[in-house]
Design an enzyme around this catalytic site. Structure first.
Site, short mmCIF file in Angstrom:
data_model
loop_
_atom_site.label_atom_id
_atom_site.label_comp_id
_atom_site.label_asym_id
_atom_site.label_seq_id
_atom_site.Cartn_x
_atom_site.Cartn_y
_atom_site.Cartn_z
N LYS A 84 0.13 14.80 5.14
CA LYS A 84 -0.73 15.87 4.59
C LYS A 84 -1.41 15.44 3.01
CE LYS A 84 2.90 18.81 6.22
NZ LYS A 84 4.27 19.41 5.74
N GLY A 85 -0.85 14.43 2.74
CA GLY A 85 -1.14 13.99 1.37
C GLY A 85 -2.79 13.86 1.17
N GLU B 60 -6.28 7.65 2.26
CA GLU B 60 -5.09 7.92 1.89
C GLU B 60 -4.70 8.46 0.61
OE1 GLU B 60 -2.10 8.29 2.38
OE2 GLU B 60 -0.98 6.83 3.38
N ASP C 141 1.84 2.63 -2.26
CA ASP C 141 3.22 2.30 -2.69
C ASP C 141 3.55 0.80 -2.41
OD1 ASP C 141 5.26 2.84 -4.58
OD2 ASP C 141 6.35 3.99 -2.84
N LYS D 4 -0.11 1.85 -6.52
CA LYS D 4 1.06 1.59 -7.39
C LYS D 4 1.06 0.01 -7.24
CE LYS D 4 3.95 5.67 -7.21
NZ LYS D 4 5.30 6.00 -6.60
N PHE E 71 6.96 8.46 -9.90
CA PHE E 71 6.76 9.24 -8.94
C PHE E 71 5.70 10.29 -9.45
CE2 PHE E 71 7.50 12.30 -5.57
CZ PHE E 71 7.34 11.60 -4.44
N VAL E 72 4.80 10.40 -8.57
CA VAL E 72 3.65 11.44 -9.04
C VAL E 72 3.49 12.56 -8.03
CG1 VAL E 72 2.42 9.94 -10.55
CG2 VAL E 72 1.90 9.98 -8.11
N ASP F 184 3.27 15.15 -2.72
CA ASP F 184 4.20 16.04 -2.85
C ASP F 184 5.72 15.60 -3.44
OD1 ASP F 184 4.71 14.72 -0.23
OD2 ASP F 184 6.74 16.13 0.00
N ARG G 110 1.83 19.83 -3.98
CA ARG G 110 0.67 19.52 -3.43
C ARG G 110 -0.56 20.16 -3.95
NH1 ARG G 110 1.98 16.13 1.00
NH2 ARG G 110 3.59 16.77 2.10
P1 IMP Z 1 4.29 3.13 1.27
O1 IMP Z 1 4.40 2.91 2.72
O2 IMP Z 1 5.46 2.81 0.34
O3 IMP Z 1 2.95 2.50 0.70
O4 IMP Z 1 4.50 4.57 0.93
C1 IMP Z 1 3.20 5.37 1.34
C2 IMP Z 1 3.59 6.97 1.31
O5 IMP Z 1 4.74 7.25 0.60
C3 IMP Z 1 2.65 7.63 0.71
O6 IMP Z 1 1.35 8.10 1.63
C4 IMP Z 1 3.22 9.00 0.28
O7 IMP Z 1 3.30 9.87 1.07
C5 IMP Z 1 4.43 8.38 -0.13
N1 IMP Z 1 4.56 8.38 -1.67
C6 IMP Z 1 4.87 6.95 -2.44
N2 IMP Z 1 4.83 7.38 -3.61
C7 IMP Z 1 4.60 8.39 -4.07
C8 IMP Z 1 4.53 9.07 -5.13
O8 IMP Z 1 4.60 8.67 -6.36
N3 IMP Z 1 4.28 10.46 -5.06
C9 IMP Z 1 4.43 11.23 -3.83
N4 IMP Z 1 4.38 10.58 -2.69
C10 IMP Z 1 4.67 9.01 -2.42
MG MG Z 2 1.09 10.03 2.62
#
Ligand code: IMP
Ligand code: MG
Length: 173
Positions: free
Chosen positions: A41-42, A97, A101, A129, A150-151, A157, A163
């Site tokens: 949903k982000g 997206e 992260d 990040k 963490f944001v 969320d 959100r």
């Molecule tokens: P990745 O697979 O580690 O790149 O994570 C991506 C997903 O993790 C993002 O689409 C977010 O849903 C969640 N995520 C990663 N960091 C944060 C954060 O700082 N705040 C909120 N959601 C996050």
């Molecule tokens: Mg996401």
């Protein structure tokens, strides 16, 4: 309980940067019709703002994925909860997206969507990040690079909350 400790990107700065991103995308895809793929949903709030700044014919589609793991760490094992409704064959697809992260979620999604033969496939993210990256993903547009915090807000969320904040903030779990 959790609390907002700091505003990292305020509303005016977000809006101004998203306008620039929309202008860049408008140039990149001149003469083409875009398919914006939002990751639920982000990405919803970012996509709705960005789409209005893209001066091209465009359609929307959405996917929902869950990456197994705790609420603040992704594991890289991605499950599709809701698939796209449209075919990607021959389309110019831009994945939208909220944040990259580790990159594990997008690495999976990118490879998965690539196998559906789009004419082009690119990634656009509001936040990045870079210090946390585990796999390299080809990202075309990045709104803001942020530190390893963490944001929440603007779609992002913490346990489904925050959100609807109109800015990006740091939350202390
Ligand atoms: P990745 O697979 O580690 O790149 O994570 C991506 C997903 O993790 C993002 O689409 C977010 O849903 C969640 N995520 C990663 N960091 C944060 C954060 O700082 N705040 C909120 N959601 C996050
Ligand atoms: Mg996401």
């Amino acid at each position: 309980m959790s609390e907002i400790t700091e505003v990292l990107v305020d509303e005016a700065t977000l809006k101004a940067r998203i306008k620039e991103m929309g202008e860049a995308i408008t140039k990149d895809y001149e003469g083409k019709t875009l398919l914006l793929v939002g990751v639920l949903k982000g990405a919803v709030i970012f996509l709705s703002e960005l789409a209005q700044r893209i001066k091209l014919p465009a359609t929307f589609d959405f996917m929902a994925v869950s990456s197994y793991g705790s609420s603040t760490e992704s594991s890289g094992v991605v499950r599709i909860l809701k698939d796209l409704e449209e075919s990607l064959e021959g389309r110019h697809v831009l994945i939208v997206e909220d944040i990259i992260d580790t990159g594990l979620t997008l690495d999976y999604l990118y490879r998965h969507l690539k196998s559906r033969h789009p004419a082009s496939l690119n990634i656009c993210t509001l936040l990045d990040k870079p210090s946390r990256r585990k796999v390299n993903v080809p990202v075309k547009d990045i709104g803001f690079e942020i530190p390893d915090r963490f944001v929440v807000g603007y779609g992002l969320d913490y346990n489904e909350m925050y959100r609807n904040l109109p800015y990006i903030a740091v939350v202390r779990p």
